[in-house]
Motif scaffolding. Structure first.
Motif, short mmCIF file in Angstrom:
data_model
loop_
_atom_site.label_atom_id
_atom_site.label_comp_id
_atom_site.label_asym_id
_atom_site.label_seq_id
_atom_site.Cartn_x
_atom_site.Cartn_y
_atom_site.Cartn_z
N ALA A 140 0.83 -1.21 0.00
CA ALA A 140 0.00 0.00 0.00
C ALA A 140 0.87 1.25 0.00
CB ALA A 140 -0.93 -0.01 1.22
N ALA A 141 2.04 1.18 0.65
CA ALA A 141 2.93 2.33 0.66
C ALA A 141 3.44 2.64 -0.74
CB ALA A 141 4.11 2.06 1.60
N TYR A 142 3.83 1.61 -1.48
CA TYR A 142 4.28 1.84 -2.86
C TYR A 142 3.14 2.42 -3.69
CZ TYR A 142 5.48 0.94 -7.69
OH TYR A 142 5.70 1.10 -9.04
N ASP A 143 1.94 1.84 -3.55
CA ASP A 143 0.79 2.31 -4.33
C ASP A 143 0.49 3.78 -4.06
OD1 ASP A 143 0.51 -0.25 -5.34
OD2 ASP A 143 -1.15 -0.80 -4.02
N ALA A 144 0.78 4.24 -2.82
CA ALA A 144 0.42 5.61 -2.43
C ALA A 144 1.44 6.65 -2.86
CB ALA A 144 0.23 5.67 -0.91
N LEU A 145 2.62 6.22 -3.33
CA LEU A 145 3.62 7.19 -3.79
C LEU A 145 3.11 7.97 -5.00
CD1 LEU A 145 6.87 5.01 -3.72
CD2 LEU A 145 6.17 6.71 -2.02
N ASP A 146 3.52 9.23 -5.12
CA ASP A 146 3.16 9.96 -6.34
C ASP A 146 4.00 9.43 -7.51
OD1 ASP A 146 5.65 11.54 -6.74
OD2 ASP A 146 5.04 12.56 -4.91
N ASP A 147 3.56 9.72 -8.71
CA ASP A 147 4.19 9.12 -9.89
C ASP A 147 5.67 9.45 -10.00
OD1 ASP A 147 1.80 7.97 -10.57
OD2 ASP A 147 1.26 9.47 -12.07
N GLY A 148 6.04 10.67 -9.62
CA GLY A 148 7.43 11.08 -9.73
C GLY A 148 8.33 10.29 -8.79
N LEU A 149 7.88 10.11 -7.55
CA LEU A 149 8.67 9.36 -6.58
C LEU A 149 8.70 7.87 -6.93
CD1 LEU A 149 10.44 9.55 -4.14
CD2 LEU A 149 8.40 9.53 -2.68
N LYS A 150 7.59 7.37 -7.45
CA LYS A 150 7.58 5.98 -7.92
C LYS A 150 8.65 5.75 -8.98
CE LYS A 150 2.93 4.08 -7.33
NZ LYS A 150 1.62 3.95 -7.96
N ALA A 151 8.69 6.65 -9.95
CA ALA A 151 9.66 6.51 -11.03
C ALA A 151 11.09 6.60 -10.49
CB ALA A 151 9.42 7.58 -12.09
N LYS A 152 11.30 7.46 -9.50
CA LYS A 152 12.64 7.62 -8.92
C LYS A 152 13.08 6.36 -8.20
CE LYS A 152 15.35 10.60 -5.86
NZ LYS A 152 15.35 11.86 -5.08
N VAL A 153 12.24 5.83 -7.30
CA VAL A 153 12.66 4.70 -6.47
C VAL A 153 12.76 3.40 -7.27
CG1 VAL A 153 11.80 5.74 -4.34
CG2 VAL A 153 10.31 4.19 -5.63
N GLU A 154 12.02 3.32 -8.37
CA GLU A 154 12.07 2.11 -9.21
C GLU A 154 13.48 1.81 -9.69
OE1 GLU A 154 10.00 -0.21 -10.44
OE2 GLU A 154 7.94 0.52 -10.22
N SER A 155 14.30 2.85 -9.84
CA SER A 155 15.63 2.67 -10.42
C SER A 155 16.73 2.58 -9.37
CB SER A 155 15.94 3.83 -11.37
OG SER A 155 16.01 5.05 -10.64
N LEU A 156 16.36 2.61 -8.08
CA LEU A 156 17.37 2.70 -7.03
C LEU A 156 17.52 1.40 -6.25
CD1 LEU A 156 16.49 6.24 -5.62
CD2 LEU A 156 18.30 5.64 -7.25
N GLN A 157 18.71 1.23 -5.67
CA GLN A 157 19.00 0.12 -4.77
C GLN A 157 19.61 0.69 -3.49
OE1 GLN A 157 20.96 -0.07 -7.93
NE2 GLN A 157 19.05 -0.70 -8.91
N ALA A 158 19.65 -0.15 -2.45
CA ALA A 158 20.32 0.23 -1.20
C ALA A 158 21.01 -0.98 -0.62
CB ALA A 158 19.32 0.80 -0.21
N TYR A 159 22.09 -0.74 0.09
CA TYR A 159 22.76 -1.81 0.83
C TYR A 159 22.00 -2.06 2.14
CZ TYR A 159 26.63 -1.47 -2.45
OH TYR A 159 27.39 -1.50 -3.59
#
Length: 291
Positions: A140-159
């Motif tokens: 639900a948290a992912y679904d609630a992100l705005d489109d811009g933030l969704k697009a940003k986090v889709e391409s990111l990774q973290a250790y």
């Protein structure tokens, strides 16, 4: 065909996006048809709560194994030592540091080469005040992100590292007192994981964040910390959270592939004995990325 048990979504009482209470069921004696319905409900709700089960050790392990191989069979999450005496909070030994660390939102074993699939957790003794376990719905948290933030986090990774998350609490693992078994405090490669995870069975996307996540490649450390903390602050709030008030005999099973969880404080002069059985993740879907 109607399920062989009663299921009450938490949404009806708490307005949450996930979770259900299951009754009229005996986890130590599931037939195959009941198990299939239960597993389908687990994939749908991600958190199932079973009041009054009072599972014995072998029963909890057997139930957890219905979900797949176990990462470990059973471990006490407790402020009570093996000899029955209480840990003293001000002593702040290694186990106490882990108990305090668990109060941050996290998913299990993201710091291991293979992330856990889920866990069965049960209550033996609970304090009179505090000691709830919180859960948060990252779908639900992912679904609630705005489109811009969704697009940003889709391409990111973290250790992901338990050394990292515990160090924020002043837990110097190099100076361990040796009492904590060291699970997760390994010297192997630090797993790299995407910030957006696709569930291997449902296909739903969710955020993969939490206290172990740090150092997004390509970002300055401060920018990485700001983004990751901002995602936690956004994700872990109503209606995407539920905190369970434990009663002795309660058992829960959660889907570690799409939920975060946290311990909450309690009066540590009171005993709290919980039992955790961790379900191993499938290497095909839960392995870390090649760093």
């Amino acid at each position: 065909m109607a399920p062989h048990f009663r299921i009450e979504p938490l949404d009806a009482k708490f307005g949450t996006t996930f979770g259900a209470v299951v009754s009229d069921i005996e986890l130590s004696a599931l037939d195959e048809a009941t198990w299939r319905d239960l597993y389908a409900a687990w994939l749908k709700y991600a958190l199932l709560i079973f009041p009054g089960q009072f599972l014995k050790r072998d029963q909890q392990i057997a139930f957890a194994k219905r979900f797949g191989p176990l990462e470990f069979e059973m471990a006490a999450i407790s402020n009570v030592k093996a000899d029955g005496t209480l840990r003293i909070e001000k002593d702040n030994d290694d186990v106490m540091k882990i108990l305090k660390g668990n109060m941050g939102w996290h998913a299990d074993s993201t710091y291991m080469p293979v992330q856990a699939k889920g866990a069965v957790f049960s209550a033996e003794e609970v304090p009179t005040i505090g000691g709830q376990t919180g859960f948060a719905d990252m779908r639900a948290a992912y679904d609630a992100l705005d489109d811009g933030l969704k697009a940003k986090v889709e391409s990111l990774q973290a250790y992901h590292s338990l050394h990292y998350s515990q160090s924020l609490l002043g837990h110097e693992t190099a100076k361990s007192d040796g009492e904590y078994s060291g699970y997760g405090l390994h010297d192997g490669p630090v797993p790299l994981r995407p910030l957006v995870k696709t569930h291997p069975e449902t296909g739903r996307k969710s955020l993969l964040i939490g206290r172990h996540a740090h150092n997004i490649p390509g970002m300055a450390p401060e920018e990485s910390r700001h983004l990751l903390q901002g995602l936690i602050d956004f994700a872990c709030r109503k209606p995407r959270i539920y905190h369970h008030d434990w009663a002795p005999g309660d058992a829960v099973v959660w889907d570690n592939r799409c939920l975060l969880h946290q311990a909450t404080p309690w009066d540590m002069t009171q005993r709290r004995i919980m039992w955790h059985s961790r379900i191993a993740g499938a290497p095909q879907s839960e392995a870390a990325l090649a760093a």
